[in-house]
Design a protein around this motif. Structure first.
Motif, PDB file in Angstrom:
ATOM      1  N   GLU A 171       0.844  -1.191   0.000  1.00  0.00           N
ATOM      2  CA  GLU A 171       0.000   0.000   0.000  1.00  0.00           C
ATOM      3  C   GLU A 171       0.880   1.242   0.000  1.00  0.00           C
ATOM      4  OE1 GLU A 171      -2.451  -0.216   3.444  1.00  0.00           O
ATOM      5  OE2 GLU A 171      -3.703  -1.870   2.674  1.00  0.00           O
TER       6      GLU A 171
ATOM      7  N   LYS B  75      -5.034   6.156  -1.143  1.00  0.00           N
ATOM      8  CA  LYS B  75      -4.361   4.873  -0.939  1.00  0.00           C
ATOM      9  C   LYS B  75      -4.349   4.122  -2.261  1.00  0.00           C
ATOM     10  CE  LYS B  75      -5.663   2.041   2.388  1.00  0.00           C
ATOM     11  NZ  LYS B  75      -6.489   1.000   3.086  1.00  0.00           N
TER      12      LYS B  75
ATOM     13  N   GLY C  73      -6.591  13.585  -1.831  1.00  0.00           N
ATOM     14  CA  GLY C  73      -7.351  12.418  -2.258  1.00  0.00           C
ATOM     15  C   GLY C  73      -7.634  12.440  -3.754  1.00  0.00           C
TER      16      GLY C  73
ATOM     17  N   LEU D   3       0.346   5.158   0.797  1.00  0.00           N
ATOM     18  CA  LEU D   3      -0.631   6.055   1.404  1.00  0.00           C
ATOM     19  C   LEU D   3      -0.071   7.464   1.484  1.00  0.00           C
ATOM     20  CD1 LEU D   3      -0.294   3.256   3.425  1.00  0.00           C
ATOM     21  CD2 LEU D   3      -2.624   3.992   3.889  1.00  0.00           C
TER      22      LEU D   3
ATOM     23  N   ASN E 138      -1.303  11.809   2.615  1.00  0.00           N
ATOM     24  CA  ASN E 138      -2.289  12.654   3.311  1.00  0.00           C
ATOM     25  C   ASN E 138      -2.668  13.860   2.464  1.00  0.00           C
ATOM     26  OD1 ASN E 138       0.143  13.999   3.485  1.00  0.00           O
ATOM     27  ND2 ASN E 138      -0.175  14.729   5.586  1.00  0.00           N
TER      28      ASN E 138
ATOM     29  N   GLU F  67      -8.154   4.039  -3.754  1.00  0.00           N
ATOM     30  CA  GLU F  67      -9.308   4.472  -2.971  1.00  0.00           C
ATOM     31  C   GLU F  67      -8.908   5.681  -2.142  1.00  0.00           C
ATOM     32  OE1 GLU F  67      -9.423   1.599   0.800  1.00  0.00           O
ATOM     33  OE2 GLU F  67      -9.198   0.506  -1.115  1.00  0.00           O
ATOM     34  N   ASN F  68      -9.903   6.380  -1.637  1.00  0.00           N
ATOM     35  CA  ASN F  68      -9.656   7.508  -0.743  1.00  0.00           C
ATOM     36  C   ASN F  68      -9.634   7.022   0.697  1.00  0.00           C
ATOM     37  OD1 ASN F  68      -9.443   9.791  -2.538  1.00  0.00           O
ATOM     38  ND2 ASN F  68     -11.621   9.552  -2.962  1.00  0.00           N
ATOM     39  N   ARG F  69      -8.733   7.590   1.473  1.00  0.00           N
ATOM     40  CA  ARG F  69      -8.616   7.212   2.878  1.00  0.00           C
ATOM     41  C   ARG F  69      -9.639   7.951   3.729  1.00  0.00           C
ATOM     42  NH1 ARG F  69      -2.620   8.290   4.669  1.00  0.00           N
ATOM     43  NH2 ARG F  69      -3.301   7.069   6.455  1.00  0.00           N
ATOM     44  N   VAL F  70     -10.078   7.308   4.776  1.00  0.00           N
ATOM     45  CA  VAL F  70     -10.954   7.965   5.731  1.00  0.00           C
ATOM     46  C   VAL F  70     -10.147   9.058   6.448  1.00  0.00           C
ATOM     47  CG1 VAL F  70     -12.365   7.673   7.799  1.00  0.00           C
ATOM     48  CG2 VAL F  70     -12.319   5.877   6.054  1.00  0.00           C
TER      49      VAL F  70
ATOM     50  N   TRP G 155      -3.041   0.476  -3.799  1.00  0.00           N
ATOM     51  CA  TRP G 155      -2.649  -0.827  -3.290  1.00  0.00           C
ATOM     52  C   TRP G 155      -2.494  -1.825  -4.431  1.00  0.00           C
ATOM     53  CZ3 TRP G 155      -5.942  -4.639  -4.744  1.00  0.00           C
ATOM     54  CH2 TRP G 155      -7.264  -4.274  -5.043  1.00  0.00           C
TER      55      TRP G 155
END
Length: 349
Positions: free
Chosen positions: A278, A335, A285, A280, A282, A327-330, A337
């Motif tokens: 993954e 993210k 998004g 990731l 910040n 995908e978008n992170r909460v 992967w």
């Protein structure tokens, strides 16, 4: 008979051709009727049906079959010049003639369509190969002058007497030459993955490949990229060069869209599929309208590039039998992967 790859005649001209060919076969049979028994004359009509089928759509071919039987009955079956059939055996002849002519027309149309499809496929393959060869040749020729431009700009930046304006210009030249070199590399990688990929497989730890990718991209980030790995993360059997380039592309994508000062982390995990990596960040998004198409070629937001990096990632991962997604992170950020299979009998963890 050679089947034409040209587009079949439309129904109007096709029916006209069916009438003309049937008339020609009838004239030929009238000339030969004195010397050949009537049942043998049916072969001439079948030849005409095959020709119509090779040039027309199925409708005219079927019409030629029915018209041939009618002409054969009218001109050559006693009593002639009438549709009355005195000998019941000719009914069987008509039935066989109809079945055979329909089979010939159906098979001929199918063979023509298959021949056309093979020709189109071969033509597309040749075009793709020529385009790939040209792109590869041009890309290779551009790498050397770009490397010289980048090196020269870097040398200028080392001169202390350089004015601030000149330093900014040299910095811009260096950054743009690096970006162009990256685009060319992506173009070369895309020409590779568009063909059948010949993978040089060996066993690697994803953490080792990720560490190399971090080193290669460290100049793109203002903060160190964090790398964490599960102790039981399995080894994977991959093409090390290609998989490392996948990780480089994912990190470049994070730098471009999340920003130079973003917090970026790579995680290596064990998953039900085998091994999972993954990336990731910040950053802001991924926009919802972009998320579903983010791995498509030539698709991307307007921040430079042609959207090839992620397309290369998908092609390379799929060539290894793996999966890739985004995908978008909460709480914010993106993210990316990928999962790679690990055979159970060779699973090392």
């Amino acid at each position: 008979m050679r089947l034409s790859r040209a587009e079949p005649l439309s129904d109007g001209p096709g029916y006209g051709l069916a009438v003309a060919i049937t008339a020609l076969a009838t004239v030929a049979n009238l000339l030969m009727a004195t010397y050949i028994a009537p049942p043998n004359l049916a072969m001439v009509y079948l030849l005409g049906v095959a020709y119509v089928a090779s040039r027309c759509s199925p409708g005219p071919a079927v019409f030629a079959s029915v018209l041939s039987i009618a002409c054969f009955n009218f001109f050559f079956v006693p009593p002639t010049l009438t549709f009355v059939v005195a000998d019941a055996q000719y009914i069987f002849t008509f039935a066989v003639m109809l079945v055979v002519s329909l089979l010939i027309s159906t098979l001929t149309v199918r063979l023509r369509d298959q021949s056309k499809a093979r020709g189109e496929a071969a033509s597309r393959a040749q075009i793709e190969k020529s385009r790939g060869d040209l792109l590869s040749a041009v890309s290779h020729d551009l790498r050397t002058p770009l490397a010289s431009i980048e090196g020269s700009a870097g040398a200028l930046l080392q001169k202390p007497e350089l004015s601030e304006q000149s330093r900014q210009l040299a910095g811009t030249i260096q950054e743009e030459s690096i970006r162009m070199a990256r685009l060319i590399r992506n173009l070369l990688d895309m020409t590779r993955v568009q063909d059948t990929i010949d993978l040089d497989l060996d066993w690697y730890g994803l953490d080792e490949l990720a560490a190399n990718a971090i080193i290669r991209t460290e100049g793109m980030f203002g903060r160190p990229v964090k790398l964490t790995s599960d102790l039981d993360a399995p080894l994977v059997r991959v093409d090390g060069v290609l998989m490392e380039q996948v990780m480089v592309n994912l990190l470049e994508n994070a730098s471009r869209y999340a920003g130079r000062d973003a917090d970026v982390e790579i995680k290596i995990l064990r998953s039900s599929a085998g091994a999972r990596l993954e990336v990731l960040d910040n950053g802001p998004g991924i926009a919802p309208e972009v998320l579903e198409r983010v791995f498509e070629r030539f698709h991307g937001e307007k921040k430079g590039g042609f959207g090839l990096g992620l397309a290369i990632c998908r092609a390379a991962v799929q060539a290894h039998g793996g999966r890739i997604g985004a995908e978008n992170r909460v709480g914010g950020g993106a993210k990316f992967w990928l999962e790679l299979p690990v055979p159970k009998e060779t699973d090392v963890g």
